[in-house]
Design an enzyme around this catalytic site. Structure first.
Site, short mmCIF file in Angstrom:
data_model
loop_
_atom_site.label_atom_id
_atom_site.label_comp_id
_atom_site.label_asym_id
_atom_site.label_seq_id
_atom_site.Cartn_x
_atom_site.Cartn_y
_atom_site.Cartn_z
N HIS A 111 -54.08 4.07 29.10
CA HIS A 111 -55.29 3.40 28.64
C HIS A 111 -55.78 4.06 27.37
CE1 HIS A 111 -56.38 0.17 31.32
NE2 HIS A 111 -56.15 0.92 32.39
N ASP A 158 -58.27 0.72 21.56
CA ASP A 158 -57.92 -0.68 21.81
C ASP A 158 -58.14 -1.58 20.60
OD1 ASP A 158 -57.09 -0.21 24.38
OD2 ASP A 158 -58.93 -0.92 25.33
#
Length: 342
Positions: A126, A155
């Site tokens: 992540h 991200d």
């Protein structure tokens, strides 16, 4: 006047995070985006604003008829976006080799955390993990604890923005060569690229410590950090340049003869204490009003609910309200997409 990406066709194999965000940006600029979701996919219902500007189809890629339909879309598309682990689309029969064989002009854009190769490529991760391995996470937060910067840096900064950059670069290359390409966008690479300014400062001796909150732009400098105000809310101070720093000190009404030199790190703890006491003397909005229109680089730290109502944010439509929701407007602007008189 048509939007700049009008006529560009994009197929998006549904995922979450940076892939849909990149597709949103392309759609905001006029691309025709078809999003392909598997039956029962749960990643879209809570992201209706990120999924704006799409045509949605539901397809089971394990079903030969549905797979053939999607292959037909890809065969006529300019761009394909996929965000699966390496090898997944190949097993579906939708890998780059197969798709480019039938559509040589296709830009095949792959979005992952670790990239298509390297020791960690097959494993899960992540945002926080990608930042950790690049050194970026170590630089963010108070001295005693690294703090993930939401998921903006990984991200969306290192992920979707780099994916869009790769897509546009491949499209420009196609204009000259007539051939498509494969874009391998990895958050770990993008986060590292975003850190280049800090790495350059470090190489030049301007980022002098690997400790957090000890350098110019990480909260260590008194003139580049946030301060609590009388009402418990905060202002952000970014008065780096000498003239901006003078405007800050003058606006605060502080006697400069009693202060340490601005750029002397040894005096920063003293200067921080003086500024902390001073900012506690008024509310956030009182300070914001006092510094409004000046070059002191002092702004209120707004919540997401407050931000759309700030005059500058509202004037540009950077954030807008859609019922009870706060929604980001399209960015960046192109003059050709706007009213030619403005």
């Amino acid at each position: 006047m048509p939007l700049p990406l009008s006529g560009l066709t994009v197929v998006e194999l549904a995922g979450i995070g940076p892939g849909p965000h990149a597709a949103m940006m392309l759609a905001d600029h006029g691309a025709e985006v078809v999003r392909v979701e598997r039956p029962g996919f749960a990643g879209g219902a809570s992201r209706r604003h990120t999924l704006r500007g799409r045509t949605l189809i539901v397809a089971d890629l394990k079903d030969p008829a549905d797979l053939a339909t999607v292959r037909g879309l890809i065969d006529t598309a300019d761009v394909l976006i996929e965000g699966f682990r390496p090898g997944v689309t190949e097993r579906m029969g939708l890998g780059p080799q197969a798709c480019l064989a039938s559509n040589p002009r296709l830009v095949y854009a792959r979005m992952t955390g670790w990239g298509q190769d390297g020791p960690s490529a097959p494993t899960a991760g992540h945002d926080i993990n990608y930042l950790a391995l690049t050194g970026v996470l170590h630089a963010v937060g108070p001295r005693d604890l690294p703090v993930p910067p939401v998921n903006y840096v990984g991200d969306f900064g290192g992920g979707s923005m780099m994916l869009v950059t790769g897509i546009l670069a491949a499209l420009w290359s196609r204009e000259r060569t007539g051939r498509g390409d494969v874009v391998d966008a990895a958050i770990v690479d993008g986060a590292a690229a975003l850190a280049q300014h800090t790495l350059e400062m470090r190489a030049d001796g301007l980022w002098t410590s690997d400790d957090r909150a000890a350098n110019l732009l990480d909260g260590g400098a008194p003139f580049y950090r946030c301060y609590r105000c009388a009402d418990g809310r905060f202002v952000a101070v970014g008065a780096i340049e000498p003239q901006f720093y003078r405007a800050l000190i003058e606006g605060l009404g502080i006697d400069t003869s009693a202060l340490p030199a601005q750029l002397d790190p040894a005096g920063w703890p003293t200067l921080i204490s003086v500024l902390e006491r001073t900012f506690l003397g008024r509310t956030r909005d009182e300070w914001a009003a006092l510094f409004d229109g000046t070059d002191a680089c002092v702004t209120p730290v707004l919540t997401f609910d407050e931000a759309p109502d700030h005059p500058h944010v509202a004037a540009r439509g950077s954030l807008v309200r859609d019922g009870d929701d706060v929604v980001a407007g399209p960015a960046p602007r192109l003059r050709s997409s706007a009213d030619p008189l403005h």
